[in-house]
Design a protein around this motif. Structure first.
Motif, PDB file in Angstrom:
ATOM      1  N   GLU A 219       0.900  -1.208  -0.016  1.00 19.31           N
ATOM      2  CA  GLU A 219       0.114  -0.122   0.066  1.00 19.31           C
ATOM      3  C   GLU A 219       0.779   1.202  -0.184  1.00 19.31           C
ATOM      4  O   GLU A 219       0.306   2.411  -0.075  1.00 19.31           O
ATOM      5  CB  GLU A 219      -0.995  -0.052   1.327  1.00 19.31           C
ATOM      6  CG  GLU A 219      -2.045  -1.005   1.118  1.00 19.31           C
ATOM      7  CD  GLU A 219      -2.776  -1.131   2.263  1.00 19.31           C
ATOM      8  OE1 GLU A 219      -2.814  -0.152   3.244  1.00 19.31           O
ATOM      9  OE2 GLU A 219      -3.779  -1.953   2.563  1.00 19.31           O
ATOM     10  N   THR A 220       2.139   1.114  -0.107  1.00 19.15           N
ATOM     11  CA  THR A 220       2.998   2.458  -0.081  1.00 19.15           C
ATOM     12  C   THR A 220       2.944   3.064  -1.470  1.00 19.15           C
ATOM     13  O   THR A 220       3.150   2.144  -2.520  1.00 19.15           O
ATOM     14  CB  THR A 220       4.520   1.714   0.290  1.00 19.15           C
ATOM     15  OG1 THR A 220       4.445   1.322   1.420  1.00 19.15           O
ATOM     16  CG2 THR A 220       5.401   2.956   0.234  1.00 19.15           C
ATOM     17  N   VAL A 221       2.912   4.067  -1.353  1.00 16.84           N
ATOM     18  CA  VAL A 221       2.874   4.989  -2.843  1.00 16.84           C
ATOM     19  C   VAL A 221       4.376   5.207  -3.232  1.00 16.84           C
ATOM     20  O   VAL A 221       5.283   5.440  -2.450  1.00 16.84           O
ATOM     21  CB  VAL A 221       2.129   6.274  -2.700  1.00 16.84           C
ATOM     22  CG1 VAL A 221       2.115   7.025  -3.735  1.00 16.84           C
ATOM     23  CG2 VAL A 221       0.753   5.955  -2.152  1.00 16.84           C
ATOM     24  N   LEU A 236      16.096   8.395 -14.501  1.00 15.78           N
ATOM     25  CA  LEU A 236      14.873   8.745 -14.431  1.00 15.78           C
ATOM     26  C   LEU A 236      14.131   7.656 -13.602  1.00 15.78           C
ATOM     27  O   LEU A 236      14.315   6.180 -13.915  1.00 15.78           O
ATOM     28  CB  LEU A 236      14.044   9.019 -15.806  1.00 15.78           C
ATOM     29  CG  LEU A 236      14.297  10.210 -16.503  1.00 15.78           C
ATOM     30  CD1 LEU A 236      13.581  10.239 -17.668  1.00 15.78           C
ATOM     31  CD2 LEU A 236      14.079  11.698 -15.576  1.00 15.78           C
ATOM     32  N   PRO A 237      13.180   7.875 -12.694  1.00 21.95           N
ATOM     33  CA  PRO A 237      12.467   6.847 -11.878  1.00 21.95           C
ATOM     34  C   PRO A 237      11.506   5.852 -12.933  1.00 21.95           C
ATOM     35  O   PRO A 237      11.167   6.262 -14.184  1.00 21.95           O
ATOM     36  CB  PRO A 237      11.600   7.456 -11.051  1.00 21.95           C
ATOM     37  CG  PRO A 237      11.230   8.768 -11.445  1.00 21.95           C
ATOM     38  CD  PRO A 237      12.483   9.069 -12.375  1.00 21.95           C
ATOM     39  N   PRO A 238      11.789   4.653 -12.781  1.00 17.02           N
ATOM     40  CA  PRO A 238      10.717   3.788 -13.791  1.00 17.02           C
ATOM     41  C   PRO A 238       9.230   3.811 -13.481  1.00 17.02           C
ATOM     42  O   PRO A 238       8.554   2.796 -13.104  1.00 17.02           O
ATOM     43  CB  PRO A 238      11.374   2.274 -12.860  1.00 17.02           C
ATOM     44  CG  PRO A 238      11.434   2.510 -11.739  1.00 17.02           C
ATOM     45  CD  PRO A 238      11.866   3.983 -11.482  1.00 17.02           C
ATOM     46  N   ALA A 239       8.434   4.829 -14.047  1.00 13.84           N
ATOM     47  CA  ALA A 239       7.188   5.077 -13.858  1.00 13.84           C
ATOM     48  C   ALA A 239       6.393   3.881 -14.236  1.00 13.84           C
ATOM     49  O   ALA A 239       5.618   3.622 -13.953  1.00 13.84           O
ATOM     50  CB  ALA A 239       6.809   6.445 -14.404  1.00 13.84           C
ATOM     51  N   GLY A 246       0.948  -2.283 -11.164  1.00 14.11           N
ATOM     52  CA  GLY A 246      -0.079  -1.839 -10.560  1.00 14.11           C
ATOM     53  C   GLY A 246       0.185  -1.100  -9.307  1.00 14.11           C
ATOM     54  O   GLY A 246      -0.595  -1.058  -8.168  1.00 14.11           O
ATOM     55  N   ALA A 247       1.401  -0.635  -9.183  1.00 14.04           N
ATOM     56  CA  ALA A 247       1.650   0.227  -7.997  1.00 14.04           C
ATOM     57  C   ALA A 247       0.891   1.721  -8.012  1.00 14.04           C
ATOM     58  O   ALA A 247       0.570   2.170  -9.131  1.00 14.04           O
ATOM     59  CB  ALA A 247       3.102   0.742  -7.842  1.00 14.04           C
ATOM     60  N   THR A 248       0.716   2.258  -6.901  1.00 11.77           N
ATOM     61  CA  THR A 248       0.113   3.776  -6.979  1.00 11.77           C
ATOM     62  C   THR A 248       1.090   4.448  -7.077  1.00 11.77           C
ATOM     63  O   THR A 248       2.392   4.442  -6.294  1.00 11.77           O
ATOM     64  CB  THR A 248      -0.636   3.826  -5.464  1.00 11.77           C
ATOM     65  OG1 THR A 248      -1.795   2.966  -5.420  1.00 11.77           O
ATOM     66  CG2 THR A 248      -1.150   5.239  -5.548  1.00 11.77           C
ATOM     67  N   VAL A 249       1.012   5.426  -7.839  1.00 11.48           N
ATOM     68  CA  VAL A 249       2.050   6.473  -8.173  1.00 11.48           C
ATOM     69  C   VAL A 249       1.524   7.868  -8.064  1.00 11.48           C
ATOM     70  O   VAL A 249       0.571   8.202  -8.530  1.00 11.48           O
ATOM     71  CB  VAL A 249       2.577   6.209  -9.641  1.00 11.48           C
ATOM     72  CG1 VAL A 249       3.697   7.475 -10.059  1.00 11.48           C
ATOM     73  CG2 VAL A 249       3.224   4.823  -9.793  1.00 11.48           C
ATOM     74  N   ALA A 250       2.578   8.636  -7.164  1.00  6.08           N
ATOM     75  CA  ALA A 250       2.283  10.045  -7.277  1.00  6.08           C
ATOM     76  C   ALA A 250       3.434  10.827  -7.986  1.00  6.08           C
ATOM     77  O   ALA A 250       4.463  10.392  -8.097  1.00  6.08           O
ATOM     78  CB  ALA A 250       2.332  10.567  -5.756  1.00  6.08           C
TER      79      ALA A 250
END
Length: 344
Positions: A219-221, A236-239, A246-250
């Motif tokens: 559940e960590t963003v 660059l981060p692996p967006a 399925g990760a939550t991304v901010a």
């Protein structure tokens, strides 16, 4: 009711990672990096010195101007970190400044204690981490000055043992945890953040497939900060990998003293997400609204609908693709917070 014509209406933007309480200027460091000088993070201590020397009215004026810039650019919620004090008295002073500024502005502010931003000059890293955990965190919690504790988890800053000690102190004090993780080197801090129940792990430029999988199963963003990565000429981060799993991304600005000083630039950050990070326009918008809200554990923010906070922005655009097409040039026409129009 308001006739907005063909204007794009979105939830108010949520900038879930900023450092607005500081004095001094480090643009010469940026110029030096363009000439090949590597970033070591030592400039943080330079900002600490300048900030300690600034009086309260000066720091309040600077902080207020930065938050007003964010609000004018459509950001209705801003996470504000301390971290340029590195002593108990200074960190408490900076958090109180954040609260005083927040009281006179309509923007929503979430305060984060970042006493573990760097190791003070001449201090032992382990001893200072113990001081943060045993003395600073309880004092911050006792005075009700922060919602979260943050740690700069990276090589040359705070190691995994320090992170765990500070993280457990935060939990014992009833405060949430967030981490600067995997920015400069791959350390395993992202996985430790997940194990400690961190609300968010931020940066992630050095994250690998194993780390992506761990975050995606939690559940960590994953809060991505493309602007400082560009300024530092880093990976660059692996967006897309995070989104595909399925990760939550901010998306957040990381507006700060030394690696990206762009307060009020969340529309640009969204454009960078949709271009350099290869997110879709819809993914970028979601990351800058609902994703940021989840990173702050404020589920009523960053969305439209029944039960939402009624933070809205009408833009001089007709489609979210404008944030990618115009790269920072999309402006708010009207802004509402809690249903009340406040500007711009």
């Amino acid at each position: 009711r308001a006739d907005l014509g063909s204007a794009l209406v979105t939830p108010g933007l949520v900038d879930s990672h900023t450092h607005p309480v500081f004095a001094g200027d480090r643009s010469d460091e940026a110029a030096a990096r363009l000439e090949g000088v590597p970033y070591s993070g030592g400039g943080i201590l330079r900002t600490v010195e300048a900030t300690r020397e600034a009086d309260d009215p000066t720091l309040e004026r600077l902080c207020e101007a930065r938050l007003r810039a964010a609000l004018a650019a459509g950001t209705t919620t801003v996470e504000c970190k301390s971290g340029y004090g590195l002593s108990l008295d200074e960190e408490l002073r900076h958090l109180r400044i954040i609260h005083r500024v927040a009281e006179r502005l309509p923007v929503r502010v979430v305060a984060t204690f970042l006493g573990a931003h760097a190791v003070p000059e001449g201090a032992d890293a382990a001893e200072y981490a113990a001081h943060v955990a045993d003395d600073m965190v309880p004092a911050v919690a006792n005075d009700g000055l922060a919602d979260f504790v943050d740690v700069f988890a990276d090589a040359g800053f705070f190691d995994l043992a320090a992170i765990e000690r500070i993280g457990r102190a935060a939990s014992a004090a009833g405060l949430g945890l967030r981490l600067h993780a995997e920015q400069l080197e791959r350390t395993g801090a992202a996985e430790l953040g997940v194990r400690l129940g961190a609300a968010s792990v931020d940066h992630l430029e050095q994250l690998d497939a194993e780390g992506v999988a761990v975050i995606a199963a939690s559940e960590t963003v994953a809060t991505l900060l493309p602007a400082p990565a560009i300024v530092l000429r880093d990976r660059l981060p692996p967006a897309q990998d995070l989104l595909d799993r399925g990760a939550t991304v901010a998306l957040a600005s990381d507006a700060n003293a030394g690696t990206y000083a762009g307060f009020g630039t969340m529309p640009l950050v969204m454009g960078l997400g949709a271009t350099l990070l290869r997110m879709t326009a819809a993914e970028s918008l979601r990351a800058a609204t609902a994703g940021g809200a989840q990173a702050l554990r404020r589920p009523e923010l960053g969305k439209l609908g029944v039960g939402a906070a009624a933070d809205l922005v009408a833009w001089d655009a007709e489609h979210e693709g404008a944030f990618a097409l115009r790269l920072g040039a999309v402006k708010p026409l009207r802004i509402w917070i809690s249903g009340e129009e406040i500007g711009p």
